[in-house]
Write an enzyme that holds these catalytic residues in place. Structure first.
Site, PDB file in Angstrom:
ATOM      1  N   GLY A  80      52.389   5.677  67.985  1.00 17.87           N
ATOM      2  CA  GLY A  80      51.741   4.916  69.321  1.00 17.87           C
ATOM      3  C   GLY A  80      50.262   5.152  69.721  1.00 17.87           C
ATOM      4  N   HIS A  81      49.471   4.450  69.769  1.00 12.95           N
ATOM      5  CA  HIS A  81      48.650   4.309  70.119  1.00 12.95           C
ATOM      6  C   HIS A  81      47.624   5.315  71.302  1.00 12.95           C
ATOM      7  CE1 HIS A  81      47.611  -0.233  69.257  1.00 12.95           C
ATOM      8  NE2 HIS A  81      47.288   0.402  68.359  1.00 12.95           N
ATOM      9  N   MET A  82      48.285   5.919  71.922  1.00 10.92           N
ATOM     10  CA  MET A  82      47.976   6.790  73.118  1.00 10.92           C
ATOM     11  C   MET A  82      48.706   8.388  72.163  1.00 10.92           C
ATOM     12  SD  MET A  82      49.491   8.201  76.560  1.00 10.92           S
ATOM     13  CE  MET A  82      50.642   9.762  75.735  1.00 10.92           C
TER      14      MET A  82
END
Length: 862
Positions: free
Chosen positions: A523-525
């Site tokens: 994921g991006h985070m």
């Protein structure tokens, strides 16, 4: 505070309104002004060193403002020296001007936006047009036109289009005004400023030429793909998808038709100032002008399944695997980590599936008939079914290997599969890893199982989940139930949340670790957390229900375990690295710092010890300080002041000391050029010398038993007759009277100033002490300053500390107490003179403090 003028006024050796008194007052006033500017300049240099060499991000605007203040002080120093010397150094202000221009060329270099077309079809885009279309579009154009893998149709709106829009509406000036002096760690203020700037963009009209170009490209896409085509309007900012990923920091708008296209374009432009984007780029060292928003517009895939592929394991690059996550429908939920995802691990070399885990997928994201994003239930027969067949995984593995080979580094790939089973690449960016660790086996820490007695005894609150970012951290748990509460998350907390979110990027400077119920390593985070080195554990299932809010916990994200309480034994003591390192702002600040802090003028007797030899601000400060001392002690050049001319002191210390007696400080016949210890009558100076000459203080030879390297060379040069002058690096200067002393000492590469008044009136008595510099690096110099500050506190001083600059003060004590303090300061000067070369870590400081207090001023370990 210096009291020489007050003392001077009381000195009966000078007749009222005499030429001698007027000359001295005028000269001393310039001298005092120079010293004040000198002290301010050194404080500002120390501030810059602390900020630029520290582990926390900083803003280039802060550096610029501090350098502007520093420049003003350095100019003052040059001008005061010119006045003090009656014009002997007219070229020094010119040297300041020359250095100033050189510094600001580094700091104020603006990134220019080349004038290009406003739009470019994707079929004409490749990496050569990176500066025009940004990383995301350039990479996708490269994949389509040179790698020849399937990508959607589309076009790019250039960086120049953004620049044209911002200039036309005066928005650059607005951004500068709104974000001036913003501390990005002030989340509430960050949200406020970002919201204001985004509103400005959304309310601003598109120039007619830009509007026409956008609709022309949209109409061309409609002619090819049909009137029902929907586009994804995606950010592709310059600097995005490069060494810094900017993952999830800017916005994309999905399902856009012609009617909503212009407004959606403006929304993506406004996302340049998303709170998380502002925080990210400033923390990573990208000035606002280095992030110019080009936009990538792609015909949307009617995705059956979507996901993310990493061509290396980001937590253990040495493992020869690729990782794939997948969801039904659009991939937005997969990249933002808001839903559980299927997970596949494959052998890179053999292109074979090693393991697969299908999760229950009850919802999927689709584009509705009017272009709106909608969440719908996954048909029951698909909910537990894997999204990908083994043949699909093999296709992705082939694509991943091709992309990694073409781009020359591991890749973070977003993909979608259409209704015909065709896999399409929608994004590929560098997967920023520590490539040095690839091929080095055995780097991973062992699992907690089987650790036996080495396992901490603290109760385990939770075990399991997936490591998104390795590491260990401790702090109070903050269970976040709503993103509206982001400003309430305190410094040093462990963030516990239901899902991962790119919005949490704005908290990465405040939190110690992140734990979520759902989310994925792809994921991006998770990407951003790895860039910032924040331990992150995802897919725990129930952390928000299991971990009590406010309880102190220890998160071991590497081994996927959470303990109750602080587990000191497993917490890592690794050196923090500034996340800005290598960025444009970081490079600019450090290039400027080399022209500010480096000291080249070491030897006052050298031929280059001139204004023309000054290459940095530190050189100017050093030159002016030396020359001001010489000018101040050349009073007899101006008027006949034989009773107050500079006198050389012979005090059995390996240093040359020149003194000016304001009255009552020395008991010598008029005209005698030298004085011994018996002639000193100044109460505070006698006390200071008593400490400096203490039998336990060693001015010659090594300090401690761990002396080596450069210090030994310096040590050998000092093995001479203690009455030989200048062994400590040049003259020291003292202005004194019966009850006053101002002692400016240069001891090797550092400077110390003692200013004191010691009389019968308690309210007048004080000791002021300052110390800066050294021959070692900034870390060791700062460590010695910390040691000095701790010793000063132990002997009753009020202390200030900035980097390698330490100051201390005591006041309003009776005369015997002031004498005792000065004696201890004298011992301190001798004891710490070379310790910056031997203090290798903070752990030894307590020992040195205790040994000093015991009287072991040589720090012998015998």
């Amino acid at each position: 505070m210096l009291k020489i003028l007050d003392i001077f006024r009381k000195d009966k050796a000078f007749q009222p309104d005499s030429p001698e008194k007027a000359a001295f007052q005028k000269k001393y006033q310039h001298f005092q002004n120079l010293l004040v500017a000198n002290n301010h300049a050194l404080e500002l240099i120390t501030d810059l060193e602390q900020v630029c060499y520290g582990s926390k991000p900083f803003g280039l605007d802060y550096v610029v403002r501090t350098v502007e203040r520093l420049t003003a002080q350095v100019y003052d120093i040059a001008e005061e020296l010119d006045e003090l010397s009656r014009g002997r150094y007219p070229s020094l202000p010119e040297a300041v001007e020359r250095i100033w221009h050189s510094i600001f060329q580094e700091l104020l270099h603006k990134k220019t936006v080349e004038k290009t077309g406003l739009t470019i079809p994707l079929r004409q885009v490749s990496l050569e047009r990176l500066s025009e279309v940004g990383g995301k579009a350039a990479n996708l154009g490269e994949i389509s036109n040179r790698v020849h893998l399937p990508v959607p149709r589309g076009f790019s709106v250039t960086a120049y289009a953004y620049h044209y829009f911002m200039e036309a509406n005066g928005l650059y000036r607005e951004a500068e005004r709104i974000f001036r002096d913003l501390d990005v760690d002030d989340t509430a203020r960050l949200l406020e400023c970002s919201g204001e700037m985004q509103d400005r963009i959304l309310d601003s009209p598109l120039p007619a030429e830009l509007e026409e170009a956008l609709l022309r490209e949209m109409d061309a896409l409609i002619r090819v793909a049909g009137p029902e085509v929907r586009v994804a309007v995606r950010s592709s900012a310059t600097s995005e998808d490069s060494e810094s990923s900017f993952a999830g920091q800017h916005s994309s708008v999905l399902g856009v038709g012609r009617a909503g296209f212009l407004n959606s374009y403006r929304m993506v432009l406004a996302s340049t100032f998303n709170p998380r984007a502002v925080y990210y780029r400033r923390s990573k060292g990208y000035p606002d002008d280095h992030v110019v928003m080009s936009v990538l517009c792609l015909a949307m895939i009617d995705a059956v399944a979507s996901g993310v592929m990493y061509t290396r394991d980001p937590n253990d690059p040495a493992r020869n695997v690729m990782l794939i996550n997948a969801v039904w429908g659009l991939g937005l939920n997969a990249v933002d980590g808001s839903v559980p995802t299927d997970f596949y691990e494959a052998d890179r070399a053999r292109r074979m599936l090693v393991s697969a885990r299908a999760v229950l997928k009850e919802k999927r994201l689709i584009v509705g008939p009017r272009g709106e994003l909608a969440e719908e239930a996954v048909p029951p027969d698909l909910q537990a079914m894997p999204c990908l067949a083994e043949t699909d995984v093999k296709t992705l593995l082939e694509y991943g290997a091709i992309l990694e080979e073409h781009f020359g580094q591991p890749q973070d790939v977003e993909w979608a599969m259409d209704g015909d089973g065709r896999i399409v690449i929608v994004q590929s960016r560098p997967l920023n890893l520590d490539l040095a660790s690839i091929g080095q086996a055995g780097e991973a820490e062992p699992e907690p199982e089987g650790a036996g007695d080495r396992m901490p005894r603290n109760p385990v609150i939770l075990q399991g989940g997936t490591t998104a970012s390795r590491g260990k951290a401790s702090g109070p748990a903050y269970v976040l139930l709503s993103e509206h509460n982001l400003p309430s998350v305190p410094e040093g907390a462990i963030l516990i949340a239901r899902q991962t979110s790119p919005r949490y990027a704005a908290l990465l400077g405040r939190v110690q670790a992140i734990v979520t119920d759902v989310g994925s390593v792809t994921g991006h985070m998770a990407s951003v957390a790895r860039e910032f080195g924040v331990p992150t554990l995802v897919e725990t299932g129930n952390a928000t229900q299991t971990i009590p809010h406010g309880e102190e916990i220890t998160v071991d994200a590497t081994n996927r375990i959470i303990f109750r309480g602080r587990v000191e034994s497993i917490l890592e003591r690794k050196r923090q690295v500034n996340p800005m390192k290598g960025s444009p702002a970081y490079k600019a600040a450090h290039a400027a710092l080399k022209k500010i802090t480096v000291l080249n003028l070491i030897d006052p007797e050298s031929g280059n010890f001139t204004p023309e030899g000054c290459r940095t601000y530190h050189d100017v400060i050093r030159f002016a300080h030396e020359m001001s001392m010489r000018e101040m002690f050349r009073i007899s050049d101006d008027v006949e002041l034989s009773a107050h001319s500079a006198v050389r002191l012979k005090v059995y210390l390996p240093m040359k000391i020149l003194a000016v007696d304001l009255g009552g400080g020395l008991d010598i016949p008029q005209g005698v050029p030298e004085a011994g210890p018996d002639a000193i009558r100044s109460v505070p100076f006698k006390a200071l010398l008593s400490g400096m000459a203490h039998p336990g203080v060693r001015w010659l030879g090594p300090v401690g038993l761990n002396w080596k390297g450069f210090a030994s060379i310096v040590s050998e040069s000092l093995m001479r007759d203690p009455m030989m002058e200048d062994r400590m690096g040049g003259p020291s200067y003292v202005v004194l009277s019966g009850e006053y002393v101002n002692f400016n000492s240069r001891l090797g590469y550092h400077f110390a100033v003692v200013d004191a008044y010691c009389g019968e009136r308690v309210n007048d008595n004080y000791v002021s002490f300052s110390f800066k510099g050294g021959a070692a690096d900034i870390g060791r110099r700062s460590r010695r300053a910390l040691l000095i500050s701790r010793i000063l506190k132990r002997i009753g001083f009020k202390v200030t500390l900035k980097g390698d600059l330490v100051g201390g003060e005591v006041k309003k004590y009776e005369r015997p107490v002031i004498e005792e303090k000065l004696d201890l300061v004298g011992r301190l000067l001798g004891a710490v003179r070379l310790l910056d070369m031997v203090l290798v870590d903070d752990g030894s400081l307590d020992w040195y403090v205790e040994e000093f207090m015991k009287g072991n001023y040589t720090f012998s370990r015998e």
